[in-house]
Write a protein that holds these residues in place. Structure first.
Motif, PDB file in Angstrom:
ATOM      1  N   LEU A  34       8.190   8.591  -5.350  1.00 24.83           N
ATOM      2  CA  LEU A  34       6.946   8.283  -4.633  1.00 24.83           C
ATOM      3  C   LEU A  34       6.003   9.477  -4.613  1.00 24.83           C
ATOM      4  O   LEU A  34       4.790   9.321  -4.739  1.00 24.83           O
ATOM      5  N   ALA A  42       0.254  10.526   2.765  1.00 28.72           N
ATOM      6  CA  ALA A  42       1.530   9.974   2.305  1.00 28.72           C
ATOM      7  C   ALA A  42       2.454  11.085   1.832  1.00 28.72           C
ATOM      8  O   ALA A  42       3.648  11.089   2.155  1.00 28.72           O
ATOM      9  N   ILE A  90       2.253   8.718  -5.708  1.00 29.58           N
ATOM     10  CA  ILE A  90       1.231   8.629  -4.665  1.00 29.58           C
ATOM     11  C   ILE A  90       0.465   9.944  -4.593  1.00 29.58           C
ATOM     12  O   ILE A  90       1.061  11.011  -4.524  1.00 29.58           O
ATOM     13  N   GLN A 136       4.482   2.198   1.692  1.00 30.45           N
ATOM     14  CA  GLN A 136       5.553   2.790   0.884  1.00 30.45           C
ATOM     15  C   GLN A 136       6.068   4.078   1.525  1.00 30.45           C
ATOM     16  O   GLN A 136       7.272   4.267   1.684  1.00 30.45           O
ATOM     17  N   SER A 154       0.830  -1.211   0.000  1.00 30.34           N
ATOM     18  CA  SER A 154       0.000   0.000   0.000  1.00 30.34           C
ATOM     19  C   SER A 154       0.864   1.261   0.000  1.00 30.34           C
ATOM     20  O   SER A 154       2.032   1.237   0.382  1.00 30.34           O
ATOM     21  N   TRP A 155       0.225   2.358  -0.384  1.00 31.27           N
ATOM     22  CA  TRP A 155       0.950   3.634  -0.374  1.00 31.27           C
ATOM     23  C   TRP A 155       1.338   4.024   1.042  1.00 31.27           C
ATOM     24  O   TRP A 155       2.367   4.667   1.245  1.00 31.27           O
TER      25      TRP A 155
END
Length: 163
Positions: free
Chosen positions: A140, A149, A144, A112, A108-109
């Motif tokens: 990322l 995040a 994302i 990450q 999953s983000w």
């Protein structure tokens, strides 16, 4: 204690510092390769709660784990925050395997972003791999879209920049 008893002990440990410290004391004489066998077994069985407690125990006992084994924990540990504890005692060799897992498409983000944040903290602490971590964080941030995040990624980038 054999592996089954150790896993039972982990399952019975409450997520509370005195309990974790008590469990850590009973794991104190265990060799690193036995910790790693336990980690692999808990990953294979999907026992994420026991794995989380084991990560806390590794942090309390300052266990320096094989970087590849530790990085794989990111995929299943629950809660994911437990992963930060063993990374506090790892060296710079732990950064690249963690970044490989962070970039995997099968997590999953949240995982990450959190894994990348741990890599950033470790890179600053060890004064190593900062550029590689920064490049991963930038990738990322483009991939994302979740606010939470990206907030964590931005904080990690600021940490790498010394802000």
């Amino acid at each position: 204690m054999n592996q089954a008893e150790l896993i039972d002990k982990l399952r019975q440990t409450l997520r509370w510092r005195p309990e974790v410290e008590k469990t850590a004391a009973s794991f104190a004489g265990i060799p690193v390769d036995e910790y790693e066998q336990l980690i692999r077994q808990l990953i294979d069985t999907g026992d994420d709660k026991a794995l989380g407690i084991l990560m806390c125990v590794c942090g309390v006992n300052s266990v320096k784990l094989n970087p590849q084994v530790l990085a794989m924990v990111l995929k299943v540990v629950e809660p994911v925050i437990d992963l930060c504890f063993p990374y506090r005692v790892q060296g710079p060799a732990a950064i690249e395997p963690l970044l490989e897992v962070v970039q995997a498409e099968d997590i999953s983000w949240e995982r990450q972003a959190y894994g990348a944040a741990i890599a950033a903290e470790l890179a600053v602490q060890q004064a190593s791999h900062q550029q590689v971590v920064k490049q991963t964080l930038l990738k990322l941030s483009q991939k994302i879209r979740a606010f939470e995040a990206n907030f964590l990624i931005d904080q990690s980038l600021a940490l790498l920049d010394g802000e």
